[in-house]
Design a protein around this motif. Sequence first.
Motif, short mmCIF file in Angstrom:
data_model
loop_
_atom_site.label_atom_id
_atom_site.label_comp_id
_atom_site.label_asym_id
_atom_site.label_seq_id
_atom_site.Cartn_x
_atom_site.Cartn_y
_atom_site.Cartn_z
N VAL A 1 -6.39 2.46 -1.00
CA VAL A 1 -5.56 3.53 -0.45
C VAL A 1 -5.49 3.41 1.06
CG1 VAL A 1 -5.24 6.01 -0.23
CG2 VAL A 1 -6.19 5.07 -2.35
N ASN A 2 -4.29 3.30 1.58
CA ASN A 2 -4.10 3.20 3.03
C ASN A 2 -3.18 4.34 3.46
OD1 ASN A 2 -3.09 2.46 5.67
ND2 ASN A 2 -3.94 0.43 5.31
N PHE A 3 -3.79 5.46 3.85
CA PHE A 3 -3.01 6.65 4.20
C PHE A 3 -2.05 6.38 5.35
CE2 PHE A 3 -6.77 8.56 2.14
CZ PHE A 3 -6.13 9.38 1.22
N GLU A 4 -2.49 5.59 6.32
CA GLU A 4 -1.64 5.33 7.48
C GLU A 4 -0.37 4.58 7.07
OE1 GLU A 4 -0.45 5.72 11.36
OE2 GLU A 4 -2.11 6.67 10.30
N TYR B 1 0.83 -1.20 0.00
CA TYR B 1 0.00 0.00 0.00
C TYR B 1 0.87 1.26 0.00
CZ TYR B 1 -4.16 -2.77 1.20
OH TYR B 1 -5.20 -3.66 1.19
N ALA B 2 2.11 1.13 0.46
CA ALA B 2 3.00 2.28 0.57
C ALA B 2 3.61 2.69 -0.76
CB ALA B 2 4.11 1.98 1.58
N CYS B 3 3.66 1.79 -1.72
CA CYS B 3 4.37 2.04 -2.97
C CYS B 3 3.43 2.58 -4.04
CB CYS B 3 5.02 0.75 -3.47
SG CYS B 3 5.84 0.93 -5.07
N PRO B 4 3.71 3.75 -4.62
CA PRO B 4 2.81 4.30 -5.64
C PRO B 4 2.73 3.47 -6.90
CG PRO B 4 4.82 5.62 -5.45
CD PRO B 4 4.82 4.67 -4.31
#
Length: 317
Positions: free
Chosen positions: A293-296, A69-72
């Motif tokens: 999308v995981n903003f955290e 989730y962190a990688c665009p």
Amino acid sequence: MLCKRKGDEKMGILVKGKWQDKTLAALKNEGIKADGSFRNWVTPDGSAGPTGKGGFKAQKGRYQLYVSYACPWASRALIMWSLKGLQDYIGLSVTDPIKGDDGWKFSAGADPVLDARHIAGVYVKAKPDYTGVASVPVLWDKETNQIVNNESADIMRMLETAFDELTGDQVDYYPEALRPQIDELNAYLDKSLIGQLSKVSSAKTQTQATYETAVKNVFSVLDELESRLSKQKYLLTDDIPVESDWRLLPTLVRFDIVYYERDHCNLRRLVDYPHLWAYARRLYQTKTVAETVNFEQIKVHNYHPIIPLGPLENWQA
């Protein structure tokens, strides 16, 4: 392209199947050639795609998508997987947001296919002597135990159409009439926006002039997008988003929470662009996209160990 956070200068790579704390540049200086990307394609009938070999037919349950989730870049593939309703057709393995000593890692049990503890293990399973970066996304074939593809643009495009006959979802985000414009826009955004954001991050360790040039280049593109979106709902049409819109969304999602703050790319925030901000939320609220999308996790990856509380922005408004 790679996913890096502040302090990730030594990302680590696989060399002949063994993890080493080196960069690709260091490898090149040693005269060691890295392996190329995996570029096979899943197609409706298993025929060969634009690159690679054939034999990868679209089948329910045959493939596994590895993402963070962190990688665009992984987020691009994840968005298309969700948009096209492939949740029951392609399995999903998600890494932890913080990289371990061996790169992207999994919590125990997070990879039900290979029981890998790191993405590096997936690469070594596919090619025991693999040399190169162990990046995400990865599309894995459970039937032949190999990596089909690890290029986000390729994976997005094959997920758009390869499984349509199985899912019944015929929405076309790469319509034939718009393909030249989509390809041109994709290349422009990758070079002029995303490429410049990478330069902003690296420029902070160089000179003030280099940093300022890169920042101004970024906002020149954002200003242009704001003007374009003041006349239409999406980048190329006023009807439905196309592939270019979905490729852009992961960058917009990260702009205020990562690039604005972490990289000092701070002339304006995304929310300061009324049309661009409305457009980004419109995409985010489409179907099940918000679930990708995981903003955290994005913040944890980019700021660990001190995680910022803000910004407070309502993407559902």
